[in-house]
Motif scaffolding. Structure first.
Motif, PDB file in Angstrom:
ATOM      1  N   SER A 168      73.125  77.026  17.525  1.00 52.62           N
ATOM      2  CA  SER A 168      73.738  77.454  16.270  1.00 52.62           C
ATOM      3  C   SER A 168      73.162  76.689  15.091  1.00 52.62           C
ATOM      4  O   SER A 168      72.545  75.635  15.258  1.00 52.62           O
ATOM      5  CB  SER A 168      75.259  77.254  16.334  1.00 52.62           C
ATOM      6  OG  SER A 168      75.575  75.909  16.619  1.00 52.62           O
ATOM      7  N   ILE A 169      73.381  77.247  13.924  1.00 48.57           N
ATOM      8  CA  ILE A 169      72.985  76.572  12.688  1.00 48.57           C
ATOM      9  C   ILE A 169      74.154  75.682  12.268  1.00 48.57           C
ATOM     10  O   ILE A 169      75.305  76.128  12.223  1.00 48.57           O
ATOM     11  CB  ILE A 169      72.617  77.582  11.591  1.00 48.57           C
ATOM     12  CG1 ILE A 169      71.394  78.398  12.047  1.00 48.57           C
ATOM     13  CG2 ILE A 169      72.333  76.874  10.271  1.00 48.57           C
ATOM     14  CD1 ILE A 169      70.946  79.458  11.075  1.00 48.57           C
ATOM     15  N   LYS A 170      73.867  74.429  12.002  1.00 47.15           N
ATOM     16  CA  LYS A 170      74.910  73.467  11.629  1.00 47.15           C
ATOM     17  C   LYS A 170      75.743  73.979  10.448  1.00 47.15           C
ATOM     18  O   LYS A 170      75.222  74.629   9.545  1.00 47.15           O
ATOM     19  CB  LYS A 170      74.287  72.121  11.233  1.00 47.15           C
ATOM     20  CG  LYS A 170      73.581  71.411  12.366  1.00 47.15           C
ATOM     21  CD  LYS A 170      72.883  70.154  11.848  1.00 47.15           C
ATOM     22  CE  LYS A 170      72.064  69.481  12.915  1.00 47.15           C
ATOM     23  NZ  LYS A 170      71.285  68.348  12.391  1.00 47.15           N
ATOM     24  N   ARG A 171      77.010  73.667  10.499  1.00 44.57           N
ATOM     25  CA  ARG A 171      77.958  74.002   9.436  1.00 44.57           C
ATOM     26  C   ARG A 171      77.987  75.494   9.101  1.00 44.57           C
ATOM     27  O   ARG A 171      78.132  75.888   7.955  1.00 44.57           O
ATOM     28  CB  ARG A 171      77.691  73.162   8.181  1.00 44.57           C
ATOM     29  CG  ARG A 171      77.904  71.671   8.413  1.00 44.57           C
ATOM     30  CD  ARG A 171      77.513  70.819   7.227  1.00 44.57           C
ATOM     31  NE  ARG A 171      76.108  70.830   6.910  1.00 44.57           N
ATOM     32  CZ  ARG A 171      75.162  70.176   7.577  1.00 44.57           C
ATOM     33  NH1 ARG A 171      75.476  69.464   8.624  1.00 44.57           N
ATOM     34  NH2 ARG A 171      73.897  70.229   7.210  1.00 44.57           N
ATOM     35  N   SER A 172      77.795  76.330  10.128  1.00 46.68           N
ATOM     36  CA  SER A 172      77.894  77.783   9.938  1.00 46.68           C
ATOM     37  C   SER A 172      78.387  78.394  11.249  1.00 46.68           C
ATOM     38  O   SER A 172      78.510  77.705  12.257  1.00 46.68           O
ATOM     39  CB  SER A 172      76.533  78.378   9.556  1.00 46.68           C
ATOM     40  OG  SER A 172      75.736  78.580  10.705  1.00 46.68           O
ATOM     41  N   ASN A 173      78.644  79.672  11.213  1.00 40.16           N
ATOM     42  CA  ASN A 173      79.036  80.390  12.433  1.00 40.16           C
ATOM     43  C   ASN A 173      77.868  81.170  13.034  1.00 40.16           C
ATOM     44  O   ASN A 173      78.062  81.975  13.934  1.00 40.16           O
ATOM     45  CB  ASN A 173      80.184  81.364  12.124  1.00 40.16           C
ATOM     46  CG  ASN A 173      81.475  80.644  11.824  1.00 40.16           C
ATOM     47  OD1 ASN A 173      81.561  79.426  11.931  1.00 40.16           O
ATOM     48  ND2 ASN A 173      82.496  81.377  11.444  1.00 40.16           N
ATOM     49  N   TYR A 174      76.659  80.967  12.518  1.00 42.11           N
ATOM     50  CA  TYR A 174      75.490  81.681  13.039  1.00 42.11           C
ATOM     51  C   TYR A 174      75.044  81.080  14.365  1.00 42.11           C
ATOM     52  O   TYR A 174      74.859  79.859  14.475  1.00 42.11           O
ATOM     53  CB  TYR A 174      74.324  81.597  12.055  1.00 42.11           C
ATOM     54  CG  TYR A 174      74.567  82.287  10.731  1.00 42.11           C
ATOM     55  CD1 TYR A 174      75.081  83.582  10.667  1.00 42.11           C
ATOM     56  CD2 TYR A 174      74.254  81.656   9.540  1.00 42.11           C
ATOM     57  CE1 TYR A 174      75.289  84.221   9.455  1.00 42.11           C
ATOM     58  CE2 TYR A 174      74.452  82.288   8.320  1.00 42.11           C
ATOM     59  CZ  TYR A 174      74.967  83.569   8.284  1.00 42.11           C
ATOM     60  OH  TYR A 174      75.165  84.197   7.092  1.00 42.11           O
ATOM     61  N   PHE A 175      74.833  81.933  15.366  1.00 45.44           N
ATOM     62  CA  PHE A 175      74.371  81.423  16.660  1.00 45.44           C
ATOM     63  C   PHE A 175      73.671  82.506  17.466  1.00 45.44           C
ATOM     64  O   PHE A 175      73.848  83.698  17.221  1.00 45.44           O
ATOM     65  CB  PHE A 175      75.541  80.865  17.483  1.00 45.44           C
ATOM     66  CG  PHE A 175      76.525  81.907  17.969  1.00 45.44           C
ATOM     67  CD1 PHE A 175      76.283  82.634  19.136  1.00 45.44           C
ATOM     68  CD2 PHE A 175      77.689  82.157  17.266  1.00 45.44           C
ATOM     69  CE1 PHE A 175      77.177  83.595  19.581  1.00 45.44           C
ATOM     70  CE2 PHE A 175      78.593  83.113  17.709  1.00 45.44           C
ATOM     71  CZ  PHE A 175      78.337  83.834  18.871  1.00 45.44           C
ATOM     72  N   VAL A 176      72.890  82.059  18.432  1.00 44.85           N
ATOM     73  CA  VAL A 176      72.413  82.889  19.541  1.00 44.85           C
ATOM     74  C   VAL A 176      72.844  82.168  20.814  1.00 44.85           C
ATOM     75  O   VAL A 176      72.911  80.940  20.841  1.00 44.85           O
ATOM     76  CB  VAL A 176      70.883  83.132  19.531  1.00 44.85           C
ATOM     77  CG1 VAL A 176      70.467  83.966  18.331  1.00 44.85           C
ATOM     78  CG2 VAL A 176      70.119  81.827  19.559  1.00 44.85           C
ATOM     79  N   GLN A 177      73.154  82.935  21.836  1.00 48.80           N
ATOM     80  CA  GLN A 177      73.592  82.297  23.073  1.00 48.80           C
ATOM     81  C   GLN A 177      72.954  82.958  24.281  1.00 48.80           C
ATOM     82  O   GLN A 177      72.600  84.135  24.249  1.00 48.80           O
ATOM     83  CB  GLN A 177      75.104  82.289  23.194  1.00 48.80           C
ATOM     84  CG  GLN A 177      75.750  83.606  23.506  1.00 48.80           C
ATOM     85  CD  GLN A 177      77.262  83.466  23.678  1.00 48.80           C
ATOM     86  OE1 GLN A 177      77.845  82.406  23.515  1.00 48.80           O
ATOM     87  NE2 GLN A 177      77.917  84.563  24.014  1.00 48.80           N
ATOM     88  N   PHE A 178      72.820  82.154  25.320  1.00 50.59           N
ATOM     89  CA  PHE A 178      72.241  82.581  26.585  1.00 50.59           C
ATOM     90  C   PHE A 178      73.289  82.349  27.667  1.00 50.59           C
ATOM     91  O   PHE A 178      73.873  81.268  27.739  1.00 50.59           O
ATOM     92  CB  PHE A 178      70.998  81.749  26.911  1.00 50.59           C
ATOM     93  CG  PHE A 178      69.953  81.770  25.839  1.00 50.59           C
ATOM     94  CD1 PHE A 178      68.956  82.720  25.834  1.00 50.59           C
ATOM     95  CD2 PHE A 178      69.984  80.827  24.806  1.00 50.59           C
ATOM     96  CE1 PHE A 178      67.991  82.735  24.843  1.00 50.59           C
ATOM     97  CE2 PHE A 178      69.027  80.834  23.807  1.00 50.59           C
ATOM     98  CZ  PHE A 178      68.025  81.792  23.828  1.00 50.59           C
ATOM     99  N   ALA A 179      73.524  83.347  28.508  1.00 48.51           N
ATOM    100  CA  ALA A 179      74.452  83.221  29.627  1.00 48.51           C
ATOM    101  C   ALA A 179      73.704  83.603  30.900  1.00 48.51           C
ATOM    102  O   ALA A 179      73.318  84.769  31.081  1.00 48.51           O
ATOM    103  CB  ALA A 179      75.656  84.136  29.421  1.00 48.51           C
ATOM    104  N   ALA A 180      73.471  82.618  31.773  1.00 46.74           N
ATOM    105  CA  ALA A 180      72.752  82.872  33.023  1.00 46.74           C
ATOM    106  C   ALA A 180      73.655  83.630  33.986  1.00 46.74           C
ATOM    107  O   ALA A 180      74.820  83.279  34.165  1.00 46.74           O
ATOM    108  CB  ALA A 180      72.282  81.562  33.630  1.00 46.74           C
TER     109      ALA A 180
END
Length: 197
Positions: free
Chosen positions: A69-81
């Motif tokens: 994620s980008i610090k101090r924001s709600n922006y993210f990408v996530q990986f779930a194996a």
């Protein structure tokens, strides 16, 4: 201390600093040379991060998650194996973003052009019977064998082009397995976000 000229090499920028004795003729010693490595510029910093992110997502085992994620924001990408089923990847959608950070139509179109599937569901707290396919976020369900290199590049391009990251130092990560057990990726080179409470 006097500075020599800045030197550029193909690999990095270095500065040579010479410590000069106050009376060189009396000491008879050669000046001591100290080499200092300079941090890479923003565009150069992404290359080692991409390599380390690739290694990190390749190491995930079934039911383990890595969220960048980008610090101090709600922006993210996530990986779930997902073990033998491959990997799910998500990029946050407007459903989970505050009003000032929501994605406009141009960013939505770019996400689709990059290969993401559009959100298909509303968030779990708004939908009682949550279908197993789809997501309230942009998503990809990738079959095994997982093309980790392509997923890494998609994640980094999304963080840069959609969410506005300009340097890996702006990023942090959360990683966990079953039972919310925290997982560390020290070679990722970014800060691990504090454990969720």
């Amino acid at each position: 201390m006097q500075l020599d000229s800045s030197l550029r090499t193909e690999d990095a920028t270095i500065i040579k600093a010479k410590e000069v004795a106050s009376t060189p003729s009396q000491s008879g010693a050669e000046p001591r040379v100290t080499t200092i490595a300079i941090q890479p510029r923003s565009e150069e910093a992404w290359s080692p991060f991409v390599y380390q992110l690739h290694a990190s997502i390749s190491a995930l085992e079934e039911n383990e998650y890595l969220i960048v994620s980008i610090k101090r924001s709600n922006y993210f990408v996530q990986f779930a194996a997902q073990g033998a089923f491959g990997m799910r990847m998500e990029a946050v959608s407007t459903f989970y973003l505050p009003e000032g950070q929501s994605l406009d139509d141009a960013k939505h179109a770019l996400l689709l052009e990059m290969g993401w599937h559009a959100p298909t569901n509303v968030p779990d707290d708004l939908e009682l019977d949550h279908p197993p396919d789809g997501s309230p976020n942009y998503f990809l369900d990738v079959a095994a064998p997982v093309p980790f290199e392509a997923l890494t590049l998609l994640a980094v391009n999304t963080l840069i082009s959609i969410y506005g990251a300009s340097h890996p130092l702006q990023l942090e990560y959360t990683a966990f397995g079953e039972g919310e057990t925290s997982i560390r990726f020290p070679t990722l080179g970014i800060r691990q976000r504090a454990a969720r409470s």
